[in-house]
Structure formats: C-alpha cells, structure tokens
Design a protein around this motif. Sequence first.
Motif, short mmCIF file in Angstrom:
data_model
loop_
_atom_site.label_atom_id
_atom_site.label_comp_id
_atom_site.label_asym_id
_atom_site.label_seq_id
_atom_site.Cartn_x
_atom_site.Cartn_y
_atom_site.Cartn_z
N VAL A 32 0.85 -1.19 0.00
CA VAL A 32 0.00 0.00 0.00
C VAL A 32 0.89 1.24 0.00
O VAL A 32 1.86 1.32 0.76
CB VAL A 32 -0.93 0.01 1.24
N ALA A 33 0.55 2.19 -0.86
CA ALA A 33 1.34 3.42 -0.95
C ALA A 33 0.42 4.59 -1.28
O ALA A 33 -0.62 4.42 -1.91
CB ALA A 33 2.40 3.28 -2.04
N MET A 34 0.82 5.76 -0.84
CA MET A 34 0.10 6.99 -1.17
C MET A 34 0.85 7.65 -2.32
O MET A 34 1.92 8.22 -2.12
CB MET A 34 0.05 7.93 0.05
N ASP A 35 0.33 7.54 -3.52
CA ASP A 35 1.03 8.01 -4.71
C ASP A 35 0.59 9.39 -5.21
O ASP A 35 0.88 9.74 -6.34
CB ASP A 35 0.83 7.00 -5.85
N ILE A 36 -0.10 10.14 -4.40
CA ILE A 36 -0.65 11.42 -4.86
C ILE A 36 0.45 12.33 -5.41
O ILE A 36 0.33 12.89 -6.49
CB ILE A 36 -1.43 12.12 -3.73
N ILE A 37 1.53 12.47 -4.69
CA ILE A 37 2.63 13.33 -5.13
C ILE A 37 3.73 12.48 -5.78
O ILE A 37 4.25 12.84 -6.84
CB ILE A 37 3.21 14.14 -3.95
N TYR A 38 4.05 11.35 -5.17
CA TYR A 38 5.15 10.50 -5.61
C TYR A 38 5.02 10.11 -7.08
O TYR A 38 5.99 10.14 -7.82
CB TYR A 38 5.19 9.25 -4.72
N ALA A 39 3.83 9.74 -7.52
CA ALA A 39 3.61 9.28 -8.90
C ALA A 39 3.89 10.38 -9.92
O ALA A 39 4.18 10.09 -11.08
CB ALA A 39 2.20 8.75 -9.07
N ARG A 40 3.83 11.61 -9.51
CA ARG A 40 4.06 12.74 -10.43
C ARG A 40 5.54 13.11 -10.56
O ARG A 40 5.89 13.94 -11.39
CB ARG A 40 3.27 13.95 -9.97
N LEU A 41 6.37 12.50 -9.73
CA LEU A 41 7.80 12.78 -9.77
C LEU A 41 8.47 11.99 -10.88
O LEU A 41 7.99 10.94 -11.29
CB LEU A 41 8.44 12.42 -8.42
N SER A 42 9.61 12.46 -11.33
CA SER A 42 10.38 11.73 -12.34
C SER A 42 10.95 10.46 -11.70
O SER A 42 11.11 10.40 -10.48
CB SER A 42 11.52 12.60 -12.88
N ILE A 83 13.87 11.26 -9.33
CA ILE A 83 13.47 11.87 -8.05
C ILE A 83 12.77 10.82 -7.18
O ILE A 83 12.99 10.78 -5.96
CB ILE A 83 12.56 13.10 -8.27
N GLN A 84 11.96 9.95 -7.78
CA GLN A 84 11.36 8.86 -7.02
C GLN A 84 12.44 7.99 -6.39
O GLN A 84 12.33 7.60 -5.22
CB GLN A 84 10.47 7.99 -7.93
N ALA A 85 13.48 7.70 -7.15
CA ALA A 85 14.58 6.88 -6.63
C ALA A 85 15.27 7.58 -5.46
O ALA A 85 15.61 6.94 -4.46
CB ALA A 85 15.58 6.58 -7.74
N ILE A 86 15.46 8.90 -5.55
CA ILE A 86 16.09 9.65 -4.46
C ILE A 86 15.20 9.59 -3.21
O ILE A 86 15.71 9.35 -2.10
CB ILE A 86 16.37 11.11 -4.89
N VAL A 87 13.91 9.77 -3.38
CA VAL A 87 12.98 9.66 -2.24
C VAL A 87 13.05 8.26 -1.64
O VAL A 87 13.10 8.10 -0.41
CB VAL A 87 11.53 10.01 -2.69
N MET A 121 19.71 4.38 -10.03
CA MET A 121 18.85 5.34 -10.74
C MET A 121 19.14 6.77 -10.25
O MET A 121 19.22 7.70 -11.07
CB MET A 121 17.37 5.00 -10.51
N ALA A 122 19.33 6.95 -8.95
CA ALA A 122 19.57 8.29 -8.41
C ALA A 122 20.88 8.89 -8.91
O ALA A 122 20.95 10.07 -9.24
CB ALA A 122 19.57 8.24 -6.88
N PHE A 123 21.93 8.05 -8.99
CA PHE A 123 23.24 8.58 -9.39
C PHE A 123 23.48 8.52 -10.89
O PHE A 123 24.06 9.44 -11.46
CB PHE A 123 24.36 7.84 -8.65
#
Length: 183
Positions: free
Chosen positions: A76-86, A89-93, A162-164
């Motif tokens: 289960v995840a809250m993707d409201i903001i996360y899904a809109r990230l590249s 950036i998702q990898a950094i989070v 992915m982040a680096f």
Amino acid sequence: MSVLRTVVRAVDALNSVTGRVVAVSLLLLIALVVYEVTLRYVFRAPTTWGNELISFIFAAYILLGGGYTLLHRDHVAMDIIYARLSPRIQAIVDVVTAGFVILYCAVLLQQTGIMAIDALESGQRAASDWSPPLFPVMVSLPIGAALILLQAIAKLIRDLHMAFAGTQLLPDPAIPHAPEMGE
C-alpha cells in the motif's frame, strides 16, 4: 556493476519463486477455510484444529509473500505526489526512506529469529486443545523477514543506481517491460 546486477537478479529470482509457491499455497488455505466453514455451519461439527491451522498458514503466507510484494511494488502506498515525480526523483525519495525500511526489516528479522529459536529449543506448543508445535510457523517468520530485507536491499541498490546514474540497473519487475541498458 555486474556483481550488483547478479546479486539483485538472484534476490529477485528468490523472491519470485517464493512468491509463486506462497501463491499456490493460498489454494490450500482456501480449501481449509471452506472445509472448516462447511463443518462448522452446515454440519455443526467444527474441528478443534481448523481455525488455528488457518491462522498459522495465514501468518506464514503474509510474511513469506512480503519479499515478492516488495519486488512488484504492491505494498500500500500513497502516490498522490510520488507518482508525479520523475523516476530519478522517485529513486532519491526511495533512497532516503530505505533506511527506515531496512531498519524495520532488521528488527523484525532479529525479533522473529529470537521467537523461532525459543520455539525450537523449548518445544513450545500452542495453548489449545489441539496443541500443535509452534516451530513451523515461528521458523517461517524470520525466513519471511529475511526475504523482505533482501528485497529491500536489492531495491536500494536499484534506487541508488537510478539516483546517481539516471538509468535503471535492471528492468523493473513492477513494470511489464522496461528495457535493460544495452537493449
């Protein structure tokens, strides 16, 4: 880099196989539930062991399937903001939050390991009329925790790459087909 790919592939394969085996075991769980419900409500003759065995299998099912669930990003995840990230950036989070996941899994592994060893050494049994030994379910718990921990580490390796580097280390199993580097 090839060593990391090999490790991540091995963890993915282990959790993939385990997840499929656990999924098939769900059929056993369903059959037991149907059997117990039929005996209880149709024949008014419940078993002394049915509910307890169903609970044991379900506990093992949940933890042993956790690594597979993480592999396919089905928690289960809250993707409201996360899904809109590249993806980068998702990898950094994900890298920032990975420490919490790995710490939780390590504590879970340690605590369930203590419980399993105690159940094995003491011959611990359930306090019920049926009184089955508890070691089978107790041993499944640290195994499941270890599978989740391994998958969390494999995910961290993917996310760091992915982040680096800005590219995927391997195709993402949660995406139907993501081309691997060099394809």
